[in-house]
Design an enzyme around this catalytic site. Structure first.
Site, PDB file in Angstrom:
ATOM      1  N   ASP A  33      -6.707  -7.621   5.674  1.00 35.19           N
ATOM      2  CA  ASP A  33      -5.956  -6.794   4.717  1.00 35.19           C
ATOM      3  C   ASP A  33      -4.558  -7.388   4.517  1.00 35.19           C
ATOM      4  OD1 ASP A  33      -5.328  -4.842   2.900  1.00 35.19           O
ATOM      5  OD2 ASP A  33      -5.101  -3.228   4.363  1.00 35.19           O
ATOM      6  N   HIS A  78       4.457  -8.666   0.577  1.00 36.74           N
ATOM      7  CA  HIS A  78       5.439  -7.996  -0.279  1.00 36.74           C
ATOM      8  C   HIS A  78       6.748  -8.778  -0.232  1.00 36.74           C
ATOM      9  CE1 HIS A  78       3.039  -4.416  -1.044  1.00 36.74           C
ATOM     10  NE2 HIS A  78       2.826  -4.279   0.249  1.00 36.74           N
ATOM     11  N   LEU A  95      -4.055 -11.701  -2.647  1.00 30.74           N
ATOM     12  CA  LEU A  95      -3.365 -12.929  -3.046  1.00 30.74           C
ATOM     13  C   LEU A  95      -2.361 -12.680  -4.178  1.00 30.74           C
ATOM     14  CD1 LEU A  95      -6.269 -15.551  -2.870  1.00 30.74           C
ATOM     15  CD2 LEU A  95      -4.521 -15.014  -1.159  1.00 30.74           C
ATOM     16  N   ARG A  96      -2.384 -11.481  -4.738  1.00 31.30           N
ATOM     17  CA  ARG A  96      -1.376 -10.983  -5.700  1.00 31.30           C
ATOM     18  C   ARG A  96      -1.381 -11.665  -7.072  1.00 31.30           C
ATOM     19  NH1 ARG A  96      -1.173  -6.423  -3.050  1.00 31.30           N
ATOM     20  NH2 ARG A  96       0.267  -6.329  -1.277  1.00 31.30           N
TER      21      ARG A  96
END
Length: 428
Positions: free
Chosen positions: A303, A307, A59-60
């Site tokens: 996964d 980006h 989820l960054r």
């Protein structure tokens, strides 16, 4: 909450039934149901599954909100039929303390689109040198049970043993990113005929398999639980199959893209196909499908690795590794496993809901579609066929390998504890 009556759905692919939701739970399952004042959804033979659970989502947030946030990631999850995701620890700062995992957990609560269960780092800063605060993360409000340095392998055998010993005390699990770093220096794709022809650094299967072999032995020695992330080779399948035959507490996951895509796609030099572990051969893909069908591989995990455009729209060597997957996972599984006859819909429920929830010890998810259970549900139009268009993704990122590819299945509704998060294929 008002009552919702789902009429004529094929529960786990069986005969059409009606499902009555009352508040946060399933009130009744049967035929000819009615409820005064209930909102009626005509399912017309669509597939009704328990809400999907993802053991492996990036989820960054915090730190890389240009790629994804907890809010946008959980929106993507809901669109894909997921009601719970496990958020990996490779954020900035790393989720290696109680404070960071609690932040992610609270952001998930605020989003309201699906439950977010943080995954804690195994080592401080993902550096592989010192154990992180495993006990504190477990004792926090987030109640962490899964720990992983995903993106990096815990390659030190002593550190891995200590982690397995530590999590055993609270029935936790170490989820290993199996990649021997000394065997993958400069690696760009699967080592084989295609890498040799393209002149790209090869990523040998043994780099994955050697770590898995070591770790199943360590888990057996300690008597603890180990989970293998994104298993990708036929050899890895055989090692996990052997470990399970011994009765060891080993589980494994496979990604949708490793069930469908092969290293032949890298001939295009399109960085959208650059992923860790790399796309493997057709023989590996077939072995993975068979292993998922027979239960050697326990579950499907996305996964999901978002980006920003600039990190993927560049030359192959400079491109980031990873693909988004939450919004297409169920379609890829239908295409590779259901439409091929390898799994039925009950099997999909097992591999994408029941088992991942059990591995993560996630309460309230991965439950049967029956009276008294939480109304975490996914309604799928399995007859749908359509091209993937990332422009319509809920995710903040668009790095999908399926753009323009026709895939089956379309999630029409997702319910989180009786509340619709997706209606008619759109976010509620």
């Amino acid at each position: 909450m008002s009552k919702i009556l789902i009429r004529g759905a094929k529960v786990l692919g069986g005969e059409p039934q009606d499902v009555l939701i009352d508040g946060e739970t399933v009130a009744e399952v049967g035929t000819g149901l009615s409820a005064e004042g209930a909102q009626v959804i005509e399912a017309d033979g669509k597939i009704l599954l328990p809400g999907l659970v993802d053991l492996h989502t990036h989820l960054r947030e915090p730190g890389r909100e240009d790629s994804e946030t907890v809010l946008t990631g959980t929106k993507a999850a809901a669109v894909g039929g997921f009601t719970a995701v496990h958020a990996m620890a490779n954020t900035f700062p790393v989720a290696d303390t109680a404070g960071v995992v609690e932040q992610v957990w609270r952001l998930g609560k605020e989003s309201g689109y699906c439950d977010v269960q943080p995954v804690g780092a195994v080592t401080v800063g993902l550096e592989g040198k010192k154990l992180a605060e495993l006990g504190a993360m477990h004792d926090s409000a987030a109640g962490v049970r899964v720990f992983s340095d995903d993106g990096k392998c815990v390659d030190d055998a002593v550190i891995m043993r200590r982690a397995l010993e530590y999590v055993k005390a609270f029935d936790g699990v170490v989820a290993q990113h199996a990649q021997e770093p000394r065997l993958t220096e400069g690696a760009q794709m699967n080592e084989g005929i295609v890498s040799a022809e393209l002149g790209l650094g090869g990523w040998p299967a043994v780099a994955e398999e050697s770590i898995i072999a070591r770790d199943v032995l360590l888990a057996a020695h300690v008597g603890s639980r180990v989970h293998i992330c994104h298993l990708s080779t036929a050899g890895s399948v055989e090692i996990v199959r052997w470990a399970k035959s011994k009765g060891w507490n080993v589980t494994a996951e496979v990604t949708p893209h490793h069930l469908l895509l092969t290293d032949e796609l890298v001939r295009s030099y399109n960085p959208v196909y650059k992923v860790n572990p790399p796309l493997r051969t057709e023989a590996d893909v077939l072995a993975l499908r068979e292993a998922l069908a027979d239960g050697t591989i326990d579950c499907v995990a996305t996964d999901h690795a978002p980006h920003p455009h600039e990190d993927k729209d560049c030359e192959w060597g400079a491109a980031a590794m990873g693909m988004v997957g939450l919004e297409t996972a169920l379609s890829v599984v239908q295409h590779t496993m259901v439409d091929s006859g390898l799994l039925d819909w009950a099997g999909v429920a097992d591999r994408m809901s029941f088992r991942p929830a059990h591995i993560g010890r996630l309460e309230g998810h991965g439950r049967p579609v029956s009276a008294g259970e939480p109304a975490n549900l996914t309604l799928l139009d399995s007859a749908y066929r359509g091209e993937v268009d990332p422009a319509g993704f809920a995710s903040r990122s668009r790095n999908t390998p399926y753009e323009g590819r026709e895939l089956p299945g379309h999630v029409t509704h997702t319910f989180l504890r009786g509340r619709a998060t997706v209606v008619d294929g759109k976010l509620a």
